[in-house]
Design a protein around this motif. Sequence first.
Motif, PDB file in Angstrom:
ATOM      1  N   GLU A 136       4.327 -11.481   4.850  1.00  0.00           N
ATOM      2  CA  GLU A 136       5.580 -10.723   4.845  1.00  0.00           C
ATOM      3  C   GLU A 136       5.350  -9.413   5.599  1.00  0.00           C
ATOM      4  O   GLU A 136       4.204  -8.956   5.715  1.00  0.00           O
ATOM      5  N   ALA A 137       6.433  -8.796   6.074  1.00  0.00           N
ATOM      6  CA  ALA A 137       6.280  -7.529   6.799  1.00  0.00           C
ATOM      7  C   ALA A 137       5.591  -6.496   5.904  1.00  0.00           C
ATOM      8  O   ALA A 137       5.875  -6.406   4.708  1.00  0.00           O
ATOM      9  N   LEU A 138       4.659  -5.712   6.496  1.00  0.00           N
ATOM     10  CA  LEU A 138       3.910  -4.704   5.734  1.00  0.00           C
ATOM     11  C   LEU A 138       4.403  -3.290   6.047  1.00  0.00           C
ATOM     12  O   LEU A 138       3.887  -2.316   5.495  1.00  0.00           O
ATOM     13  N   GLY A 139       5.362  -3.166   6.967  1.00  0.00           N
ATOM     14  CA  GLY A 139       5.842  -1.834   7.344  1.00  0.00           C
ATOM     15  C   GLY A 139       4.838  -1.077   8.196  1.00  0.00           C
ATOM     16  O   GLY A 139       4.868   0.151   8.262  1.00  0.00           O
ATOM     17  N   VAL A 140       3.937  -1.804   8.844  1.00  0.00           N
ATOM     18  CA  VAL A 140       2.937  -1.170   9.732  1.00  0.00           C
ATOM     19  C   VAL A 140       3.130  -1.736  11.138  1.00  0.00           C
ATOM     20  O   VAL A 140       2.710  -2.857  11.424  1.00  0.00           O
ATOM     21  N   PRO A 141       3.783  -0.964  12.020  1.00  0.00           N
ATOM     22  CA  PRO A 141       3.986  -1.476  13.384  1.00  0.00           C
ATOM     23  C   PRO A 141       2.720  -1.365  14.224  1.00  0.00           C
ATOM     24  O   PRO A 141       1.934  -0.432  14.050  1.00  0.00           O
ATOM     25  N   VAL A 142       2.529  -2.303  15.140  1.00  0.00           N
ATOM     26  CA  VAL A 142       1.369  -2.248  16.045  1.00  0.00           C
ATOM     27  C   VAL A 142       1.656  -1.226  17.139  1.00  0.00           C
ATOM     28  O   VAL A 142       2.734  -1.232  17.743  1.00  0.00           O
ATOM     29  N   SER A 143       0.674  -0.361  17.380  1.00  0.00           N
ATOM     30  CA  SER A 143       0.824   0.716  18.359  1.00  0.00           C
ATOM     31  C   SER A 143      -0.320   0.658  19.371  1.00  0.00           C
ATOM     32  O   SER A 143      -1.342   0.013  19.127  1.00  0.00           O
ATOM     33  N   ASP A 144      -0.153   1.344  20.505  1.00  0.00           N
ATOM     34  CA  ASP A 144      -1.279   1.441  21.450  1.00  0.00           C
ATOM     35  C   ASP A 144      -1.874   2.843  21.439  1.00  0.00           C
ATOM     36  O   ASP A 144      -2.667   3.202  22.304  1.00  0.00           O
ATOM     37  N   ASP A 145      -1.502   3.654  20.427  1.00  0.00           N
ATOM     38  CA  ASP A 145      -1.955   5.051  20.393  1.00  0.00           C
ATOM     39  C   ASP A 145      -2.583   5.358  19.031  1.00  0.00           C
ATOM     40  O   ASP A 145      -1.896   5.398  18.004  1.00  0.00           O
ATOM     41  N   ILE A 146      -3.883   5.606  19.036  1.00  0.00           N
ATOM     42  CA  ILE A 146      -4.577   5.872  17.774  1.00  0.00           C
ATOM     43  C   ILE A 146      -4.343   7.306  17.281  1.00  0.00           C
ATOM     44  O   ILE A 146      -4.456   7.577  16.078  1.00  0.00           O
ATOM     45  N   ALA A 147      -4.000   8.224  18.189  1.00  0.00           N
ATOM     46  CA  ALA A 147      -3.984   9.657  17.846  1.00  0.00           C
ATOM     47  C   ALA A 147      -3.211   9.961  16.562  1.00  0.00           C
ATOM     48  O   ALA A 147      -3.742  10.624  15.663  1.00  0.00           O
ATOM     49  N   PRO A 148      -1.957   9.485  16.421  1.00  0.00           N
ATOM     50  CA  PRO A 148      -1.217   9.852  15.206  1.00  0.00           C
ATOM     51  C   PRO A 148      -1.777   9.236  13.925  1.00  0.00           C
ATOM     52  O   PRO A 148      -1.438   9.661  12.831  1.00  0.00           O
TER      53      PRO A 148
END
Length: 270
Positions: free
Chosen positions: A54-66
């Motif tokens: 199920e969706a975990l509310g964690v989108p995949v990003s290409d930016d680790i900084a935040p």
Amino acid sequence: MSKLRIIVAGAGGRMGAANIAAIAAHDGVELVGALDRPGSAAIGKDAGTLAGLEALGVPVSDDIAPLLGRADAIIDFTAPASSVALAQRAAQTGLVHIIGTTGCSEADDAAIAAAAAAGARIVKSGNFSPGMVALTALVEKAARALADYDVEILEMHHNKKVDAPSGTALMLGEAAARGRDIALKDHKVTVRDGHTGPREAGTIGFATLRGGNVIGDHMVILAGQSERIELNHRAQDRTIYANGAIKAVLWAAAQPPGLYSMADVLGLND
Ligand SMILES: NC(=O)C1=CN([C@@H]2O[C@H](COP(=O)(O)OP(=O)(O)OC[C@H]3O[C@@H](n4cnc5c(N)ncnc54)[C@H](OP(=O)(O)O)[C@@H]3O)[C@@H](O)[C@H]2O)C=CC1
Ligand SMILES: O=C(O)C1=N[C@H](C(=O)O)C[C@H](O)C1
């Protein structure tokens, strides 16, 4: 005790999915970030959905900084360039960095060691399954006891694998070399083709097979004059690696900065 907060790098990959699912199933850790390569089809998707959950509310990003300020650890099964860059980030922030990526060059490994010396807590292993760590210890003992037997290492993986010999095969080769008090780099034979002549005594041979969806098979053969010992490992599910990576996170969180192996995590070097 509060849960350790983990970022999964390579979230869109085979091991990315296994890592996300294993974290979701574990009481002691939580997923707080998911990363993939810029331009990857995974960017913007929910990490849980990508892993078949199920969706975990964690989108995949290409930016680790935040993500850096709100994570304790990165689990990284990606590619050498990515793992080196993440190790440098982990050094800046003192994060635990679990590296499953294989195919690293000597220069990549030197950069990873430098990141550990500069403050990262890194566990790097060609294989995170506890069974393989135990097999590695057996190979070292067998190679030492049977000092004049020929050592050959055979591995088979799925047809998408991009590096050879596998990281595990090289780890097993290093163990055999340790058992013989020699350096693997001076004695390994990774290619035989054409008129090779007889086998040179003391070498450690590697054979690579690729096909289908084989998760990871390894066999170490010690061949003597009238007998042959075969030490085998077959992975049946990537969960075995993902659970090993979580075990490494939980262990490394209590260690000082440095570069560690799965043998350290399992207490085999105590
Ligand atoms: N140590 C162990 O126990 C194990 C190690 N491995 C190793 O883990 C690695 C990954 O394996 P697997 O999951 O099967 O491979 P995949 O190709 O399925 O996954 C790799 C992921 O990393 C991403 N990636 C590649 N390059 C970069 C980059 N420069 N920056 C950020 N992300 C990047 C890929 O994105 P994209 O697809 O968009 O390129 C992909 O999502 C391999 O080196 C493999 O040998 C695998 C299993 C166990
Ligand atoms: O690429 C894989 O799949 C695997 N890679 C690791 C390796 O190179 O040994 C570990 C495992 O065998 C699966």
